[in-house]
Design an enzyme around this catalytic site. Sequence first.
Site, PDB file in Angstrom:
ATOM      1  CD  GLU A   1      -1.101   0.666   3.666  1.00  0.00           C
ATOM      2  OE1 GLU A   1      -1.614   1.782   3.503  1.00  0.00           O
ATOM      3  OE2 GLU A   1      -1.232  -0.015   4.698  1.00  0.00           O
TER       4      GLU A   1
ATOM      5  CE  LYS B   1      -6.832   7.034   5.926  1.00  0.00           C
ATOM      6  NZ  LYS B   1      -7.120   7.311   7.340  1.00  0.00           N
TER       7      LYS B   1
ATOM      8  CB  VAL C   1      -5.715  -1.876   4.325  1.00  0.00           C
ATOM      9  CG1 VAL C   1      -6.169  -3.331   4.226  1.00  0.00           C
ATOM     10  CG2 VAL C   1      -4.394  -1.769   5.086  1.00  0.00           C
TER      11      VAL C   1
ATOM     12  CG  ASP D   1     -13.580   6.165  12.977  1.00  0.00           C
ATOM     13  OD1 ASP D   1     -13.478   5.469  11.940  1.00  0.00           O
ATOM     14  OD2 ASP D   1     -12.750   7.033  13.302  1.00  0.00           O
TER      15      ASP D   1
ATOM     16  CB  SER E   1     -10.999   0.928   9.279  1.00  0.00           C
ATOM     17  OG  SER E   1     -10.317   0.932   8.039  1.00  0.00           O
ATOM     18  CB  ALA E   2     -13.592   1.491   4.374  1.00  0.00           C
ATOM     19  CG  ASP E   3      -8.431  -0.749   6.096  1.00  0.00           C
ATOM     20  OD1 ASP E   3      -8.668  -0.089   5.065  1.00  0.00           O
ATOM     21  OD2 ASP E   3      -7.449  -0.531   6.849  1.00  0.00           O
TER      22      ASP E   3
ATOM     23  CE  LYS F   1       0.416   1.882  14.886  1.00  0.00           C
ATOM     24  NZ  LYS F   1       0.234   1.845  13.433  1.00  0.00           N
TER      25      LYS F   1
HETATM   26  N1  PSU Z   1      -2.432   1.474  10.635  1.00  0.00           N
HETATM   27  C1  PSU Z   1      -1.091   1.591  10.688  1.00  0.00           C
HETATM   28  N2  PSU Z   1      -0.432   2.280   9.725  1.00  0.00           N
HETATM   29  C2  PSU Z   1      -1.104   2.840   8.662  1.00  0.00           C
HETATM   30  C3  PSU Z   1      -2.526   2.690   8.594  1.00  0.00           C
HETATM   31  C4  PSU Z   1      -3.141   2.000   9.605  1.00  0.00           C
HETATM   32  O1  PSU Z   1      -0.483   1.090  11.608  1.00  0.00           O
HETATM   33  O2  PSU Z   1      -0.475   3.474   7.806  1.00  0.00           O
HETATM   34  C5  PSU Z   1      -3.260   3.231   7.422  1.00  0.00           C
HETATM   35  C6  PSU Z   1      -3.569   2.089   6.420  1.00  0.00           C
HETATM   36  O3  PSU Z   1      -3.495   2.617   5.110  1.00  0.00           O
HETATM   37  C7  PSU Z   1      -5.004   1.734   6.755  1.00  0.00           C
HETATM   38  C8  PSU Z   1      -5.558   3.092   7.096  1.00  0.00           C
HETATM   39  O4  PSU Z   1      -5.699   1.125   5.686  1.00  0.00           O
HETATM   40  O5  PSU Z   1      -4.523   3.729   7.841  1.00  0.00           O
HETATM   41  C9  PSU Z   1      -6.831   2.998   7.906  1.00  0.00           C
HETATM   42  O6  PSU Z   1      -7.370   4.279   8.012  1.00  0.00           O
HETATM   43  P1  PSU Z   1      -8.846   4.461   8.586  1.00  0.00           P
HETATM   44  O7  PSU Z   1      -8.746   4.098  10.033  1.00  0.00           O
HETATM   45  O8  PSU Z   1      -9.146   5.917   8.356  1.00  0.00           O
HETATM   46  O9  PSU Z   1      -9.732   3.548   7.788  1.00  0.00           O
HETATM   47 MN    MN Z   2     -12.307   5.959  10.187  1.00  0.00          MN
END
Ligand code: PSU
Ligand code: MN
Length: 305
Positions: free
Chosen positions: A25, A86, A106, A138, A140-142, A159
Amino acid sequence: MQAFLQYSPEVQAARAAGTPVVALESTIISHGMPYPQNVQTAREVEQVIRDAGAVPATIALIDGKVCIGLSDAQLELLGQSKDALKVSRRDLAYVLATKKLGATTVAATMICARLAGIEVFVTGGIGGVHRGAETSFDISADLQELAQTGVAVVCAGVKSILDIGLTLEYLETHGVPVVSVGQAAFPAFFTRDSGFQADFRLDGADDQARFIRTKWQLGLQGGVVVSNPVPEAAAMPPDEIDAIIARALGEADAQGVKGKAVTPFLLARIKELTGGRSLATNIALVKHNALVGAQLAVALGRIQA
Ligand code: PSU
Ligand code: MN
């Protein structure tokens, strides 16, 4: 969609020769680490993958194209740019249509990898259910992407800026298997043990590959989380990192940080509050994941799809 894909010469050659390819990524470069360590790490991670017999494909959106494999200059551009957006699933079409510079998360990297026929994707940590999600919503879309897009994601767990228990519950609800490598515990990125167990322990690449191939042969759509703990020597003391994460979360809340800015804000603050030691941990675990991911891609390549 194939019209949007642009392969680097190295990835193009790998496709022609049937060499296994591993996706990487780019949000980790633009929003996850500071310059110049981000670009240097990206290059080193790519080299780990080559040394293990696969070809790296770092993915980003440049000039209206989904670039599968980046040149040195493109890595540098992403690492230095203050304007890289992003990009998650929601943002893909906008960034391509406007030809802006996009770093894929991701979720977005999984989509692009799938379109390019890449089965394995290596990163540091995946997004998940944030603490307090019962009021903020909140998530994540992941996670939704893992539910529907068939790519194996090698990571060091999630984390504890996130609610790890709820993240695992969410994955279970959506039928996403969580595999652990070398231990039963699900890792917590900076530390090796989150206090939760992974669903299945599979230490070797051949065993992982057989399991993943079987899932897809059954027609079960969606991804697999392959969680690989940070090497012992690079792990952080749990009490110390917990206190720092608690402080970073408090600051994010006090400053009203919301939406897609939350994760990058927390990552940057944790890096500052650990005096850069979290960055060293982050770099070590991504490289370790690259080795595991490359071995998995080679093993998957040996089993007919
Ligand atoms: N967690 C990490 N390092 C990162 C990310 C997450 O330890 O760089 C990044 C990844 O690209 C992940 C994104 O897909 O943050 C998730 O963001 P969000 O929580 O806004 O979906
Ligand atoms: Mn989010």
